[in-house]
Design a protein around this motif. Structure first.
Motif, mmCIF file in Angstrom:
data_model
loop_
_atom_site.group_PDB
_atom_site.id
_atom_site.type_symbol
_atom_site.label_atom_id
_atom_site.label_comp_id
_atom_site.label_asym_id
_atom_site.label_seq_id
_atom_site.Cartn_x
_atom_site.Cartn_y
_atom_site.Cartn_z
ATOM 1 N N PRO B 47 49.628 16.308 46.759
ATOM 2 C CA PRO B 47 49.141 17.427 47.558
ATOM 3 C C PRO B 47 48.059 18.190 46.812
ATOM 4 C CG PRO B 47 51.233 17.985 46.540
ATOM 5 C CD PRO B 47 50.886 16.602 46.092
ATOM 6 N N THR B 48 47.190 18.830 47.553
ATOM 7 C CA THR B 48 46.240 19.680 46.857
ATOM 8 C C THR B 48 46.806 21.081 46.784
ATOM 9 O OG1 THR B 48 44.039 20.584 46.780
ATOM 10 C CG2 THR B 48 44.872 20.029 48.968
ATOM 11 N N VAL B 49 46.866 21.583 45.572
ATOM 12 C CA VAL B 49 47.372 22.935 45.377
ATOM 13 C C VAL B 49 46.339 23.949 45.843
ATOM 14 C CG1 VAL B 49 49.043 22.584 43.559
ATOM 15 C CG2 VAL B 49 46.635 22.666 42.978
ATOM 16 N N LEU B 50 45.124 23.434 46.116
ATOM 17 C CA LEU B 50 44.034 24.341 46.468
ATOM 18 C C LEU B 50 44.001 24.679 47.953
ATOM 19 C CD1 LEU B 50 41.272 22.711 44.265
ATOM 20 C CD2 LEU B 50 42.476 24.835 43.839
ATOM 21 N N LEU B 51 44.872 24.018 48.740
ATOM 22 C CA LEU B 51 44.879 24.266 50.171
ATOM 23 C C LEU B 51 45.117 25.759 50.437
ATOM 24 C CD1 LEU B 51 44.483 22.080 52.303
ATOM 25 C CD2 LEU B 51 46.912 22.242 52.807
ATOM 26 N N ASP B 52 44.320 26.308 51.360
ATOM 27 C CA ASP B 52 44.395 27.728 51.733
ATOM 28 C C ASP B 52 44.039 28.672 50.597
ATOM 29 O OD1 ASP B 52 45.121 27.058 54.346
ATOM 30 O OD2 ASP B 52 47.234 26.894 53.791
ATOM 31 N N THR B 53 43.296 28.185 49.630
ATOM 32 C CA THR B 53 42.746 29.068 48.599
ATOM 33 C C THR B 53 41.217 28.989 48.686
ATOM 34 O OG1 THR B 53 42.605 27.385 46.877
ATOM 35 C CG2 THR B 53 44.695 28.556 47.057
ATOM 36 N N PRO B 54 40.519 30.002 48.184
ATOM 37 C CA PRO B 54 39.054 29.968 48.242
ATOM 38 C C PRO B 54 38.510 28.786 47.441
ATOM 39 C CG PRO B 54 39.841 32.162 47.658
ATOM 40 C CD PRO B 54 41.028 31.246 47.607
ATOM 41 N N ALA B 55 37.465 28.177 47.980
ATOM 42 C CA ALA B 55 36.838 27.062 47.261
ATOM 43 C C ALA B 55 36.340 27.565 45.912
ATOM 44 C CB ALA B 55 35.677 26.519 48.083
ATOM 45 N N ARG B 78 29.956 29.662 57.846
ATOM 46 C CA ARG B 78 30.171 28.628 58.860
ATOM 47 C C ARG B 78 31.167 27.610 58.303
ATOM 48 N NH1 ARG B 78 24.707 24.918 58.237
ATOM 49 N NH2 ARG B 78 24.507 25.243 56.000
ATOM 50 N N ILE B 79 31.723 26.843 59.224
ATOM 51 C CA ILE B 79 32.685 25.825 58.790
ATOM 52 C C ILE B 79 31.922 24.647 58.184
ATOM 53 C CG2 ILE B 79 34.527 24.289 59.552
ATOM 54 C CD1 ILE B 79 35.030 26.312 61.834
ATOM 55 N N THR B 80 32.426 24.183 57.050
ATOM 56 C CA THR B 80 31.716 23.157 56.290
ATOM 57 C C THR B 80 32.652 22.004 55.941
ATOM 58 O OG1 THR B 80 30.485 24.929 55.214
ATOM 59 C CG2 THR B 80 30.339 22.756 54.208
ATOM 60 N N LEU B 81 32.104 20.806 55.991
ATOM 61 C CA LEU B 81 32.809 19.652 55.447
ATOM 62 C C LEU B 81 32.084 19.273 54.163
ATOM 63 C CD1 LEU B 81 35.106 17.622 56.263
ATOM 64 C CD2 LEU B 81 33.283 16.116 57.041
ATOM 65 N N PHE B 157 36.635 17.961 51.915
ATOM 66 C CA PHE B 157 37.377 19.200 52.161
ATOM 67 C C PHE B 157 36.749 19.912 53.339
ATOM 68 C CE2 PHE B 157 37.730 18.091 47.756
ATOM 69 C CZ PHE B 157 39.020 18.425 47.385
ATOM 70 N N LEU B 158 37.606 20.426 54.224
ATOM 71 C CA LEU B 158 37.110 21.268 55.300
ATOM 72 C C LEU B 158 37.284 22.721 54.858
ATOM 73 C CD1 LEU B 158 35.951 21.011 58.225
ATOM 74 C CD2 LEU B 158 38.199 21.798 58.977
ATOM 75 N N ILE B 159 36.171 23.450 54.892
ATOM 76 C CA ILE B 159 36.171 24.814 54.395
ATOM 77 C C ILE B 159 35.807 25.746 55.533
ATOM 78 C CG2 ILE B 159 35.183 26.316 52.624
ATOM 79 C CD1 ILE B 159 35.151 23.987 50.859
ATOM 80 N N ASP B 160 36.605 26.788 55.715
ATOM 81 C CA ASP B 160 36.344 27.681 56.851
ATOM 82 C C ASP B 160 35.188 28.633 56.540
ATOM 83 O OD1 ASP B 160 37.256 29.853 55.414
ATOM 84 O OD2 ASP B 160 39.216 29.931 56.382
ATOM 85 N N ALA B 161 34.850 29.468 57.531
ATOM 86 C CA ALA B 161 33.659 30.323 57.397
ATOM 87 C C ALA B 161 33.807 31.357 56.282
ATOM 88 C CB ALA B 161 33.380 31.015 58.732
ATOM 89 N N ASN B 162 35.038 31.587 55.845
ATOM 90 C CA ASN B 162 35.247 32.519 54.735
ATOM 91 C C ASN B 162 35.258 31.823 53.378
ATOM 92 O OD1 ASN B 162 35.580 34.758 56.496
ATOM 93 N ND2 ASN B 162 37.665 34.036 56.933
ATOM 94 N N ILE B 165 39.528 26.735 51.577
ATOM 95 C CA ILE B 165 39.820 25.321 51.818
ATOM 96 C C ILE B 165 40.953 25.189 52.830
ATOM 97 C CG2 ILE B 165 40.632 23.164 50.763
ATOM 98 C CD1 ILE B 165 39.385 24.122 48.138
ATOM 99 N N ARG B 166 40.701 24.467 53.928
ATOM 100 C CA ARG B 166 41.697 24.356 55.000
ATOM 101 C C ARG B 166 42.281 22.961 55.136
ATOM 102 N NH1 ARG B 166 43.763 29.114 55.775
ATOM 103 N NH2 ARG B 166 42.237 30.678 56.400
ATOM 104 N N TYR B 167 41.573 21.983 54.590
ATOM 105 C CA TYR B 167 42.036 20.605 54.771
ATOM 106 C C TYR B 167 41.426 19.754 53.668
ATOM 107 C CZ TYR B 167 42.444 15.928 56.826
ATOM 108 O OH TYR B 167 42.711 14.608 57.040
ATOM 109 N N LYS B 168 42.225 18.793 53.202
ATOM 110 C CA LYS B 168 41.696 17.851 52.219
ATOM 111 C C LYS B 168 41.875 16.441 52.744
ATOM 112 C CE LYS B 168 42.371 16.033 47.596
ATOM 113 N NZ LYS B 168 43.177 16.063 46.379
ATOM 114 N N GLN B 169 40.828 15.666 52.688
ATOM 115 C CA GLN B 169 40.912 14.257 53.036
ATOM 116 C C GLN B 169 40.814 13.453 51.749
ATOM 117 O OE1 GLN B 169 41.204 12.802 56.188
ATOM 118 N NE2 GLN B 169 41.401 10.842 55.166
ATOM 119 N N PRO B 170 41.961 12.956 51.245
ATOM 120 C CA PRO B 170 41.871 12.121 50.054
ATOM 121 C C PRO B 170 41.453 10.723 50.492
ATOM 122 C CG PRO B 170 44.165 12.493 50.673
ATOM 123 C CD PRO B 170 43.319 13.045 51.776
#
Lengths: 152, 191
Positions: B47-55, B78-81, B157-162, B165-170
């Motif tokens: 798992p990524t421990v970074l999920l739901d933390t700021p990039a 903006r939302i970024t991949l 990684f999908l990163i929200d507008a703020n 990190i919202r999602y990780k694709q390994p």
């Protein structure tokens, strides 16, 4: 035999020498020694069961250098390890932490040993409650043995 | 033997089954876990421990002749991949058409990190296979890759507008992943 030993020793040392390259090493031997300790505790994330200290993988080499940069910047070993755990999670630790997820891993063998010991203890207790008295033949045999022992 | 087992003083045999059963259960659990990791069936196993933390903060230089580099400031608003790749990475080649497809939809900005890749090789690869990226930063020493907890390319990684990190694709982002995971998440984040 000597040749085999030499070859094995050479191979073993070769593998130890492969990973950490001279250009990676810190000039200060004390800091370098700490970097080795930290590197040995961190898993190479692409090799499953090898530390970054042992691994020849490129990411392991980069992680070794990052570890050294942090040590050189004045971080403690614990801080450097915490940095890596903050990125990769507990997975990056070669020695699993004692957590709810790993409790079975740590205590499983102990539990099995205790249960086994319990069963054996119970069995021994039941089997050995009343030891049979010695037969006259056995008494005589012991007497001869101790007498002889005493004379010699 | 038959009459011996009916002897009340004789210890019962069943307690011996306890350690055996415990060991079998442990073996089954450990074995399943090993097989799962081996198959890589469940990405949450690492798992990524970074999920739901700021990039993490980063500021990477551009590929020569390709405008600006990439920094975490580009992830805000903006939302970024963000996609870690390299011309050396075989799996990236199979992922590439999917990124091209996503770029065509314009539903999300795709930012690239050229990881451990000589810039001329990255540029040649993009010239050959197409360029889905808005901006690209070079990460020759894995500094940013490690900050993101990247294990192996490709990783996205999908990163929200703020900038969270919202999602990780390994590994490879497939069209199925895009349709079933990333796209619905983008729609949800846009609400």
């Amino acid at each position: 035999m000597k040749i085999i030993f030499t070859l094995v020793a050479a191979l073993w040392m070769a593998s130890a020498a492969l990973a950490v390259e001279p250009r990676e090493m810190l000039k200060d031997p004390a800091l370098e020694a700490r970097a080795r300790v930290v590197s040995k505790a961190l898993r190479c994330v692409v090799c499953q069961n090898e530390s970054i200290d042992e691994s020849g993988a490129e990411i392991a080499a980069d992680m070794r250098i990052l570890v050294r940069q942090r040590i050189q910047a004045g971080e403690t070993n614990a801080q450097v390890i915490a940095y890596m755990v903050g990125r990769y999670g507990d997975y990056v630790l070669l020695r699993p932490r004692f957590t709810a997820a790993t409790v079975l891993l740590w205590l499983g063998p102990v539990v099995v040993l205790l249960l086994g010991g319990l069963v054996v203890a119970r069995r021994l207790k039941r089997a050995g409650v009343t030891p049979l008295p010695l037969t006259p033949d056995e008494e005589a045999a012991i007497a001869t043995l101790t007498d002889e022992g005493g004379k010699a | 033997m038959a009459e011996a087992s009916s002897d009340p003083d004789r210890p019962r045999r069943w307690p011996f089954a306890i350690p055996v059963v415990v060991i079998l259960v442990l073996l089954a659990l450990f074995g399943k876990r090993l097989l799962d990791v081996e198959r890589g069936a469940d990405p949450s196993l690492i798992p990524t421990v970074l999920l739901d933390t700021p990039a993490p903060a980063f500021d990477l230089p551009p590929l020569p002749g390709r405008g600006e580099g990439l920094s975490n400031a580009d992830l805000k608003g903006r939302i970024t991949l963000i996609n870690f790749w390299g011309s050396w990475c075989i799996a990236c080649l199979s992922e590439h058409p999917v990124l091209m497809e996503i770029a065509k939809t314009g539903e999300v900005a795709i930012q690239g990190v050229a990881w451990r890749d000589p810039p001329e090789k990255s540029l040649a690869w993009l010239a050959k296979h197409g360029d889905p990226y808005d901006k690209i930063g070079q990460d020759p020493n894995s500094k940013t890759a490690v900050d993101f907890g990247v294990v192996a390319a490709p990783e996205s990684f999908l990163i929200d507008a703020n900038g969270v990190i919202r999602y990780k694709q390994p590994g490879v982002l497939t069209l199925d992943d895009w349709r079933n995971k990333v796209r619905p998440l983008i729609a949800q984040l846009k609400k």
